[in-house]
Scaffold this motif. Sequence first.
Motif, PDB file in Angstrom:
ATOM      1  N   CYS A  82       0.823  -1.212   0.000  1.00  0.00           N
ATOM      2  CA  CYS A  82       0.000   0.000   0.000  1.00  0.00           C
ATOM      3  C   CYS A  82       0.858   1.263   0.000  1.00  0.00           C
ATOM      4  O   CYS A  82       0.618   2.188  -0.790  1.00  0.00           O
ATOM      5  CB  CYS A  82      -0.917   0.015   1.231  1.00  0.00           C
ATOM      6  SG  CYS A  82      -2.342  -1.084   1.117  1.00  0.00           S
ATOM      7  N   VAL A  85       2.451   1.817  -3.270  1.00  0.00           N
ATOM      8  CA  VAL A  85       1.505   2.405  -4.225  1.00  0.00           C
ATOM      9  C   VAL A  85       1.280   3.879  -3.915  1.00  0.00           C
ATOM     10  O   VAL A  85       1.221   4.717  -4.824  1.00  0.00           O
ATOM     11  CB  VAL A  85       0.173   1.627  -4.209  1.00  0.00           C
ATOM     12  CG1 VAL A  85      -0.914   2.388  -4.972  1.00  0.00           C
ATOM     13  CG2 VAL A  85       0.362   0.246  -4.812  1.00  0.00           C
ATOM     14  N   GLN A  86       1.149   4.213  -2.624  1.00  0.00           N
ATOM     15  CA  GLN A  86       0.918   5.611  -2.233  1.00  0.00           C
ATOM     16  C   GLN A  86       2.017   6.529  -2.763  1.00  0.00           C
ATOM     17  O   GLN A  86       1.739   7.547  -3.401  1.00  0.00           O
ATOM     18  CB  GLN A  86       0.851   5.739  -0.711  1.00  0.00           C
ATOM     19  CG  GLN A  86      -0.385   5.145  -0.076  1.00  0.00           C
ATOM     20  CD  GLN A  86      -0.194   4.892   1.406  1.00  0.00           C
ATOM     21  OE1 GLN A  86       0.711   5.444   2.030  1.00  0.00           O
ATOM     22  NE2 GLN A  86      -1.039   4.062   1.987  1.00  0.00           N
ATOM     23  N   ALA A  89       2.197   6.442  -6.710  1.00  0.00           N
ATOM     24  CA  ALA A  89       1.105   7.208  -7.327  1.00  0.00           C
ATOM     25  C   ALA A  89       1.269   8.701  -7.059  1.00  0.00           C
ATOM     26  O   ALA A  89       1.001   9.538  -7.937  1.00  0.00           O
ATOM     27  CB  ALA A  89      -0.240   6.719  -6.793  1.00  0.00           C
ATOM     28  N   GLU A  92       4.056  10.063  -9.301  1.00  0.00           N
ATOM     29  CA  GLU A  92       3.616  10.068 -10.704  1.00  0.00           C
ATOM     30  C   GLU A  92       2.630  11.208 -10.941  1.00  0.00           C
ATOM     31  O   GLU A  92       2.726  11.929 -11.937  1.00  0.00           O
ATOM     32  CB  GLU A  92       2.982   8.728 -11.051  1.00  0.00           C
ATOM     33  CG  GLU A  92       2.479   8.635 -12.496  1.00  0.00           C
ATOM     34  CD  GLU A  92       3.576   8.777 -13.534  1.00  0.00           C
ATOM     35  OE1 GLU A  92       3.266   9.200 -14.669  1.00  0.00           O
ATOM     36  OE2 GLU A  92       4.755   8.481 -13.211  1.00  0.00           O
ATOM     37  N   THR A 122      -4.990  11.570  -5.094  1.00  0.00           N
ATOM     38  CA  THR A 122      -4.868  10.582  -6.170  1.00  0.00           C
ATOM     39  C   THR A 122      -4.181   9.324  -5.656  1.00  0.00           C
ATOM     40  O   THR A 122      -4.590   8.198  -5.981  1.00  0.00           O
ATOM     41  CB  THR A 122      -4.062  11.173  -7.344  1.00  0.00           C
ATOM     42  OG1 THR A 122      -4.738  12.329  -7.840  1.00  0.00           O
ATOM     43  CG2 THR A 122      -3.896  10.153  -8.463  1.00  0.00           C
ATOM     44  N   ALA A 123      -3.143   9.511  -4.851  1.00  0.00           N
ATOM     45  CA  ALA A 123      -2.447   8.372  -4.251  1.00  0.00           C
ATOM     46  C   ALA A 123      -3.394   7.575  -3.357  1.00  0.00           C
ATOM     47  O   ALA A 123      -3.378   6.338  -3.357  1.00  0.00           O
ATOM     48  CB  ALA A 123      -1.241   8.854  -3.444  1.00  0.00           C
ATOM     49  N   ALA A 126      -5.806   5.560  -5.555  1.00  0.00           N
ATOM     50  CA  ALA A 126      -5.099   4.415  -6.138  1.00  0.00           C
ATOM     51  C   ALA A 126      -4.863   3.325  -5.102  1.00  0.00           C
ATOM     52  O   ALA A 126      -4.894   2.124  -5.411  1.00  0.00           O
ATOM     53  CB  ALA A 126      -3.766   4.880  -6.725  1.00  0.00           C
ATOM     54  N   ASN A 127      -4.654   3.742  -3.874  1.00  0.00           N
ATOM     55  CA  ASN A 127      -4.348   2.805  -2.798  1.00  0.00           C
ATOM     56  C   ASN A 127      -5.566   2.018  -2.321  1.00  0.00           C
ATOM     57  O   ASN A 127      -5.432   0.939  -1.744  1.00  0.00           O
ATOM     58  CB  ASN A 127      -3.755   3.599  -1.623  1.00  0.00           C
ATOM     59  CG  ASN A 127      -3.319   2.736  -0.470  1.00  0.00           C
ATOM     60  OD1 ASN A 127      -2.586   1.776  -0.654  1.00  0.00           O
ATOM     61  ND2 ASN A 127      -3.767   3.071   0.727  1.00  0.00           N
ATOM     62  N   THR A 128      -6.764   2.547  -2.570  1.00  0.00           N
ATOM     63  CA  THR A 128      -7.982   1.959  -2.012  1.00  0.00           C
ATOM     64  C   THR A 128      -8.200   0.517  -2.439  1.00  0.00           C
ATOM     65  O   THR A 128      -8.665  -0.309  -1.647  1.00  0.00           O
ATOM     66  CB  THR A 128      -9.209   2.812  -2.395  1.00  0.00           C
ATOM     67  OG1 THR A 128      -9.030   4.132  -1.894  1.00  0.00           O
ATOM     68  CG2 THR A 128     -10.496   2.229  -1.831  1.00  0.00           C
TER      69      THR A 128
END
Length: 302
Positions: A82, A85-86, A89, A92, A122-123, A126-128
């Motif tokens: 997670c 990804v955080q 994202a 990015e 946004t992060a 995406a993490n959800t």
Amino acid sequence: MGADNDNDSDGLSRTLKDLFAGAAGGVAQVLIGQPFDIIKVRLQTTSLYSSALDAGRQIYAHEGALAFYKGTLTPLIGIGACVSVQFGAFHEARRRLETWNKKYNPGRSELTYAQYYLAGATAGVANTVLSSPIEHVRIRLQTQPHGAAALYSGPLDCIRKLISHGGGVSSGLYRGTGVTLLREAQAYGVWFLTFEYLMKRTMRHTRREDIPAWKIALYGGLAGEALWLASYPLDVVKSKLQTDGLKKGEQVYKGAVDCAKKVWAKEGVMGFWKGLAPTLMRAMPVSAGTFFVVETTMRLIN
């Protein structure tokens, strides 16, 4: 064509570095924060304890020291992913917003603070997809009865039962995902915004790579406090939904809105802040450790 390939290669390399640094920060986050988290969840979902200290004392007395690391395997693997990804994202989204600024606002490539919030949100979104089932499994394991009365033998058994007894993947394993998404967007928007705001203020006088480790840890810790203060009521609703009965006849709440209404009716505004004290106690060292590890890792691999 060669230039395009070089740009693609650089972009992939940056993304991989962001993901790796985030994963390292995630492992640190779990190891530091798990004991605080189990107390938070117990306070949110039961009325057995009078305070965080009482919860910690009873858990230790009745279940032993290892109970504070109940359900750790799932977050150790999952939270590492997670946080990876955080940060992946977030950076990015930050780079895309910088490109947008250069194109539509010549002379300004740096993000505004509103854009830092947007990149952080946004992060969170995406993490959800990862955090919703991971946290659901962790909460079920943390709140199950101790010993022979345990409902699940481990994470995989919990996943299997959530799917089979909860009516499938979406209504079982992913129960509470709507409110989780709202919490993640708000929480990580504020988290990254707070950290970057504090770092930018310091960067008026020094380069980012020269900011001392203690300041990075301090700013990370303060960002963690801001994260929870900004999103805690959503987290309470999420926790209640994810410890509710799995089958329709056993469920107390029809959904997030119904849950919020019932919390308000039964406990008032303070019902949305139960367990905040141990959460804030946990947030400072956990978030400090996460940003310290991520920033240090990025300095080492760049």
